[in-house]
Scaffold this motif. Structure first.
Motif, PDB file in Angstrom:
ATOM      1  N   TYR A  75      10.321   1.901 -14.040  1.00 56.89           N
ATOM      2  CA  TYR A  75      10.680   1.968 -12.619  1.00 56.89           C
ATOM      3  C   TYR A  75       9.466   1.982 -11.700  1.00 56.89           C
ATOM      4  N   HIS A  76       8.707   3.096 -11.702  1.00 62.88           N
ATOM      5  CA  HIS A  76       7.609   3.162 -10.738  1.00 62.88           C
ATOM      6  C   HIS A  76       6.478   4.036 -11.267  1.00 62.88           C
ATOM      7  N   ALA A  77       5.256   3.479 -11.273  1.00 65.43           N
ATOM      8  CA  ALA A  77       4.089   4.189 -11.820  1.00 65.43           C
ATOM      9  C   ALA A  77       4.403   4.717 -13.217  1.00 65.43           C
ATOM     10  N   ASN A 119       4.068 -11.773  -6.603  1.00 61.38           N
ATOM     11  CA  ASN A 119       4.456 -10.511  -5.986  1.00 61.38           C
ATOM     12  C   ASN A 119       4.248  -9.337  -6.930  1.00 61.38           C
ATOM     13  N   GLY A 120       3.701  -8.233  -6.366  1.00 56.81           N
ATOM     14  CA  GLY A 120       3.442  -7.039  -7.157  1.00 56.81           C
ATOM     15  C   GLY A 120       4.321  -5.851  -6.816  1.00 56.81           C
ATOM     16  N   HIS A 121       5.279  -6.028  -5.916  1.00 55.71           N
ATOM     17  CA  HIS A 121       6.079  -4.876  -5.474  1.00 55.71           C
ATOM     18  C   HIS A 121       7.560  -5.241  -5.338  1.00 55.71           C
ATOM     19  N   MET A 152       5.170   1.087 -18.143  1.00 58.14           N
ATOM     20  CA  MET A 152       4.871  -0.331 -17.935  1.00 58.14           C
ATOM     21  C   MET A 152       3.796  -0.546 -16.876  1.00 58.14           C
ATOM     22  N   GLU A 153       4.004   0.022 -15.709  1.00 54.72           N
ATOM     23  CA  GLU A 153       3.099  -0.263 -14.588  1.00 54.72           C
ATOM     24  C   GLU A 153       1.707   0.315 -14.847  1.00 54.72           C
ATOM     25  N   THR A 154       1.663   1.514 -15.431  1.00 57.08           N
ATOM     26  CA  THR A 154       0.371   2.140 -15.705  1.00 57.08           C
ATOM     27  C   THR A 154      -0.378   1.368 -16.794  1.00 57.08           C
ATOM     28  N   THR A 212       0.897  -1.160   0.000  1.00 49.03           N
ATOM     29  CA  THR A 212       0.000   0.000   0.000  1.00 49.03           C
ATOM     30  C   THR A 212       0.930   1.203   0.000  1.00 49.03           C
ATOM     31  N   GLU A 213       1.129   1.767  -1.186  1.00 45.97           N
ATOM     32  CA  GLU A 213       2.130   2.833  -1.311  1.00 45.97           C
ATOM     33  C   GLU A 213       1.774   3.754  -2.468  1.00 45.97           C
ATOM     34  N   GLN A 214       2.310   4.980  -2.386  1.00 43.88           N
ATOM     35  CA  GLN A 214       2.037   5.969  -3.425  1.00 43.88           C
ATOM     36  C   GLN A 214       2.449   5.470  -4.802  1.00 43.88           C
ATOM     37  N   HIS A 215       1.607   5.811  -5.781  1.00 42.58           N
ATOM     38  CA  HIS A 215       1.916   5.508  -7.184  1.00 42.58           C
ATOM     39  C   HIS A 215       1.685   6.743  -8.056  1.00 42.58           C
ATOM     40  N   GLY A 216       2.167   7.907  -7.560  1.00 40.46           N
ATOM     41  CA  GLY A 216       1.981   9.132  -8.332  1.00 40.46           C
ATOM     42  C   GLY A 216       0.552   9.631  -8.223  1.00 40.46           C
ATOM     43  N   ASP A 240      -3.447   1.263  -3.696  1.00 43.28           N
ATOM     44  CA  ASP A 240      -3.549  -0.209  -3.648  1.00 43.28           C
ATOM     45  C   ASP A 240      -2.921  -0.887  -4.864  1.00 43.28           C
ATOM     46  N   ASN A 241      -2.271  -0.105  -5.722  1.00 42.10           N
ATOM     47  CA  ASN A 241      -1.924  -0.644  -7.039  1.00 42.10           C
ATOM     48  C   ASN A 241      -1.213  -1.997  -7.009  1.00 42.10           C
ATOM     49  N   ASP A 242      -0.240  -2.155  -6.124  1.00 42.41           N
ATOM     50  CA  ASP A 242       0.562  -3.380  -6.176  1.00 42.41           C
ATOM     51  C   ASP A 242      -0.187  -4.602  -5.646  1.00 42.41           C
ATOM     52  N   HIS A 243      -1.018  -4.410  -4.612  1.00 40.71           N
ATOM     53  CA  HIS A 243      -1.759  -5.606  -4.182  1.00 40.71           C
ATOM     54  C   HIS A 243      -2.972  -5.854  -5.063  1.00 40.71           C
TER      55      HIS A 243
HETATM   56 ZN   LIG Z   1       3.765  -0.543  -7.990  1.00 41.24          ZN
END
Ligand SMILES: [Zn+2]
Length: 250
Positions: free
Chosen positions: A157-159, A111-113, A162-164, A27-31, A37-40
């Motif tokens: 890397y992050h948000a 795993n998502g993170h 790829m991830e979006t 549970t972490e910031q994604h921009g 909740d993005n990773d879980h």
């Molecule tokens: Zn993420």
């Protein structure tokens, strides 16, 4: 989904398959555009989709996700909730131990993170000594890394793109008018790069996300499309399905 089953249903299922999938996230910031909740969410969606694709051949159960991960480097952004690394490792050990006691002999973490890697590695070591079950970990972006390199804008890397893109495909809440591009600042250019696929030489160091990005994004989120997300996710899903089919035979 194990949580929607009754205990007699779990007992029956174990006669057909001893494989359980455990989604692990954060549970972490994604921009500004992607939710906390993005990773879980992604790990859970992947797990459900893998289970659906397997259903005709192998009937796995999917446990509730581990919704919190190891995210101290994101704590500079509001809403992030982190476990201590040892806590996360303990949670994984306890969940897998419970499953093994019931007779699940093959446990697959999805795993998502990326930040969970060390805790997962530690948990896998502890479990190897402790339980009579095999435990595996799959990082969805690692099993599809060749496809990601082919279609996603770097840095990955992050948000990012790829991830979006993958989140769009998985049905996440994406506020498209808030997508931003921020390549991220390197603490030591040429050696310490915020990019999963940075070429060598690579040197590790500790830094927080606040040190390298103002928005919380590292990458080009405006380049994201659902179609790219589909291409990446389907490769990750199909390879995970193939792996679990092999596991079921072993
Ligand atoms: Zn993420």
């Amino acid at each position: 989904m194990l949580a929607k089953m009754t205990w007699p249903e779990v007992e029956e299922r174990l006669k057909e398959s001893d494989i359980a999938i455990v989604p692990v996230g954060s549970t972490e910031q994604h921009g500004p555009a992607l939710p906390l909740d993005n990773d879980h969410f992604a790990a859970t969606q992947f797990a459900k989709m893998v289970a659906e694709k397997l259903w005709d051949n192998v009937k796995v159960v999917v446990t509730p996700p581990i919704a919190f991960g190891y995210s101290p480097h994101h704590m500079g952004f509001k809403g992030t909730i982190t476990l201590r690394e040892s806590t996360l490792a303990d949670v994984i050990v306890d969940i897998c131990t419970s499953l093994a006691i019931h007779g699940f002999k093959k446990i697959v973490l999805i795993n998502g993170h990326g930040g969970n890697a060390t805790a997962i590695g530690n948990a896998l070591h502890l479990l190897h000594e402790k339980i009579d079950a095999q435990v595996f970990n799959i990082d969805w972006w690692v099993v599809a890394s060749d496809k990601i390199l082919e279609v996603a804008t770097r840095p990955v890397y992050h948000a990012c793109d790829m991830e979006t893109s993958v989140s769009m495909y998985l049905g996440q809440r994406v506020q498209e008018d808030k997508l931003v591009d921020e390549p991220g600042k390197s603490p030591v250019p040429g050696f310490v790069e915020p990019d999963l696929f940075a070429p060598p030489p690579k040197v590790s160091m500790m830094y927080t996300m606040k040190d390298i990005t103002d928005s919380g994004v590292v990458g080009y989120a405006t380049k994201a499309t659902k179609e790219k997300g589909k291409q990446i996710a389907e490769v990750a899903l199909n390879r995970t399905v193939k792996f679990i089919m092999e596991l079921a035979k072993s």
